[in-house]
Design a protein around this motif. Sequence first.
Motif, PDB file in Angstrom:
ATOM      1  N   UNK A   1       0.833  -1.213   0.000  1.00  0.00           N
ATOM      2  CA  UNK A   1       0.000   0.000   0.000  1.00  0.00           C
ATOM      3  C   UNK A   1       0.865   1.261   0.000  1.00  0.00           C
ATOM      4  N   UNK A   2       2.008   1.207   0.678  1.00  0.00           N
ATOM      5  CA  UNK A   2       2.928   2.356   0.648  1.00  0.00           C
ATOM      6  C   UNK A   2       3.433   2.590  -0.771  1.00  0.00           C
ATOM      7  N   UNK A   3       3.788   1.514  -1.474  1.00  0.00           N
ATOM      8  CA  UNK A   3       4.236   1.638  -2.868  1.00  0.00           C
ATOM      9  C   UNK A   3       3.154   2.271  -3.729  1.00  0.00           C
ATOM     10  N   UNK A   4       1.913   1.825  -3.532  1.00  0.00           N
ATOM     11  CA  UNK A   4       0.808   2.376  -4.316  1.00  0.00           C
ATOM     12  C   UNK A   4       0.627   3.864  -4.035  1.00  0.00           C
ATOM     13  N   UNK A   5       0.714   4.250  -2.763  1.00  0.00           N
ATOM     14  CA  UNK A   5       0.545   5.666  -2.403  1.00  0.00           C
ATOM     15  C   UNK A   5       1.644   6.525  -3.013  1.00  0.00           C
ATOM     16  N   UNK A   6       2.885   6.087  -2.897  1.00  0.00           N
ATOM     17  CA  UNK A   6       3.999   6.878  -3.416  1.00  0.00           C
ATOM     18  C   UNK A   6       3.906   7.069  -4.921  1.00  0.00           C
ATOM     19  N   UNK A   7       3.419   6.059  -5.615  1.00  0.00           N
ATOM     20  CA  UNK A   7       3.303   6.159  -7.069  1.00  0.00           C
ATOM     21  C   UNK A   7       2.115   7.014  -7.501  1.00  0.00           C
ATOM     22  N   UNK A   8       1.150   7.197  -6.614  1.00  0.00           N
ATOM     23  CA  UNK A   8      -0.042   7.980  -6.943  1.00  0.00           C
ATOM     24  C   UNK A   8      -0.088   9.305  -6.196  1.00  0.00           C
ATOM     25  N   UNK A   9       1.012   9.689  -5.565  1.00  0.00           N
ATOM     26  CA  UNK A   9       1.003  10.838  -4.676  1.00  0.00           C
ATOM     27  C   UNK A   9       0.620  12.126  -5.398  1.00  0.00           C
ATOM     28  N   UNK A  10       0.921  12.203  -6.691  1.00  0.00           N
ATOM     29  CA  UNK A  10       0.538  13.372  -7.480  1.00  0.00           C
ATOM     30  C   UNK A  10      -0.447  13.012  -8.578  1.00  0.00           C
ATOM     31  N   UNK A  11      -1.227  11.974  -8.341  1.00  0.00           N
ATOM     32  CA  UNK A  11      -2.239  11.586  -9.308  1.00  0.00           C
ATOM     33  C   UNK A  11      -1.630  11.044 -10.586  1.00  0.00           C
ATOM     34  N   UNK A  12      -2.267  11.372 -11.719  1.00  0.00           N
ATOM     35  CA  UNK A  12      -1.779  10.839 -12.984  1.00  0.00           C
ATOM     36  C   UNK A  12      -0.434  11.432 -13.381  1.00  0.00           C
TER      37      UNK A  12
END
Length: 594
Positions: free
Chosen positions: A213-224
């Motif tokens: 979940x941390x990986x997912x958040x970091x990759x989506x931190x600025x949206x698209x």
Amino acid sequence: MADSTQRGNWSNWCEFLLSCVGCMVGIGNIWRFPFVCYRSGGAAFLIPYFLAMAICGLPLVFLEMSYCQFSNLGPGKVWVICPLFKGIGVGMIVLTAVISCYYNVVLSWTLYYLSMSFSQTLPWSTCDQIWNTPNCIDAFGTRPLTNNSINSTLLVYNLSSGNMNGFVQEFTSNLTTSATEEYWKYHVLQESTGLETMGSIRWPLVGSLFAAWVCAFLCLIKGIKSSGKVVYVAATLPYFILLALLIRGCLLPGAVEGVKYYVIPRWEKLLESKVWQDAAVQVFYSAGIGWGGISTLASYNKFNNNCYRDAMILPVLDCLTSWFAGFVIFVYLGYMAHIENKSIDDVVTSGPGLTFVTYPHAVATMPLAQLWSVLFFVMLFLVGMDSQFVHIQTIITGISDASPTIGKNSKYKMVLTAGLCCVGFLFGLPFVTQGGIHLLNLIDNYIASISVMLLACFEVLVLSWCYGVDRLYGDISIMIGYRPTIIWKPLWMIISPAFIMVLWCFGIADLYKKVLESNTASWIVIIGVVIGVLPLLPVPTFAINTLNNMRGKSIKLKLLSSIKPSINWKSVAESCDTTKEEGELLHVPLKDIN
């Protein structure tokens, strides 16, 4: 239409294309397609597969891309196109939310195996571990005369005291179990006997779930803007790893036999109805139809992006990826059959058993086992994380489109993303208990059988009959500068919906058959049905609410008004930047828009 300057767009076409590839190409392409293709006649399976792609895959991907790109809205808000059926979009978001909770659990298993791949000796390759039973045989087929885990009571879960790890097992001297299977069942999962016994939380998997979940958040931190950059690596690197694994696998003994089993056509299989059903189901799920993911990604496109071209490219690319992945898997299955002196029929499997038992077993017998294990699980994690990006982005887009304050503020979006990841982590905890695998299978079976296809069927019927196929053609003409071929009209209006409903009926029948054969407890069936129906509940709920809010009209007038767009789509389109990249003005006659 949404304000795309505030909402955001893809920086370029490649980001959109790679994001769609990541959405469509998921873990199922690795662990399901090769098995289904093999079981359904090898290369002969491609005939019903491509036919199903033409009848269902291409039309629905094209439809989902076009109307969301035109409006610049995600699946939640786009149903201003037909307010009575706003619940379809909300149902897609609910469906995606449920899936994202357990999808990351699969990624947590992958991360756990990846971390263990750095061990000096792969822990699933030997029989000298505390979780092994006297029936264990190691990766090389050797059954040790002595076993350090002589005290098999360590595997006995005492329901009265609850102070043991593992569950009741019966050991028979003439039976054998591979070390990789025991590692998967007795160590990673510590699998319980069923949903009736959920057992305790597997804390190592909790850590892996949190990391996912941390990986997912970091990759989506600025949206698209951030996920669009990540996919350059996440969507392309798996292809290079798959190629490396294929080259290495082709050098192993037995690889040629594995490929023969995979590709040699068995034409007689085409006479079986099950083969055609499997092909259709594989297309439906692999193309991501009815989940809202493709719609979400298309909603961030520039207005004049050629969605027609994209809809033709992506499903075919998805199909070719699945076919290519099958070669990678079957060269190793051929190798497994060779070293164990078995038929490939005895080693081929589908689902988690393929990725967490069969392939680790093959890798454990190879030189540089740790290297190939790391490469495989990195590839699997990236393939899965690409799809998870889209799951989370679909939910974020649905909420931000509904709340302009969130949609216009990047800080609010980041907080929303963090909050969704935290909630997803908490809802994922039941899946990392000792009975979590049974809960995951239950939800996956009922969600797939009940919800997905009905939502997709509702979507295509409402858009083609209520909004109107001619309107859709007009909208597409404004965006791409020409009218698509006439073939899409009968596909959208009749053929594709009928195709989906036939599939849905087969799916329900198969589910009912499984329930009868497994003697599943009634309370478990009830839980499965409730979860399966959950994404469908917004459809009638929002329909009733929409009609109730339209006061002072007869029921007939309310129905007629509620199936018309609540915004003027013609003026929206005319107010957009309707120029091509070359600067040529698109001119579409008004008669073609109506």
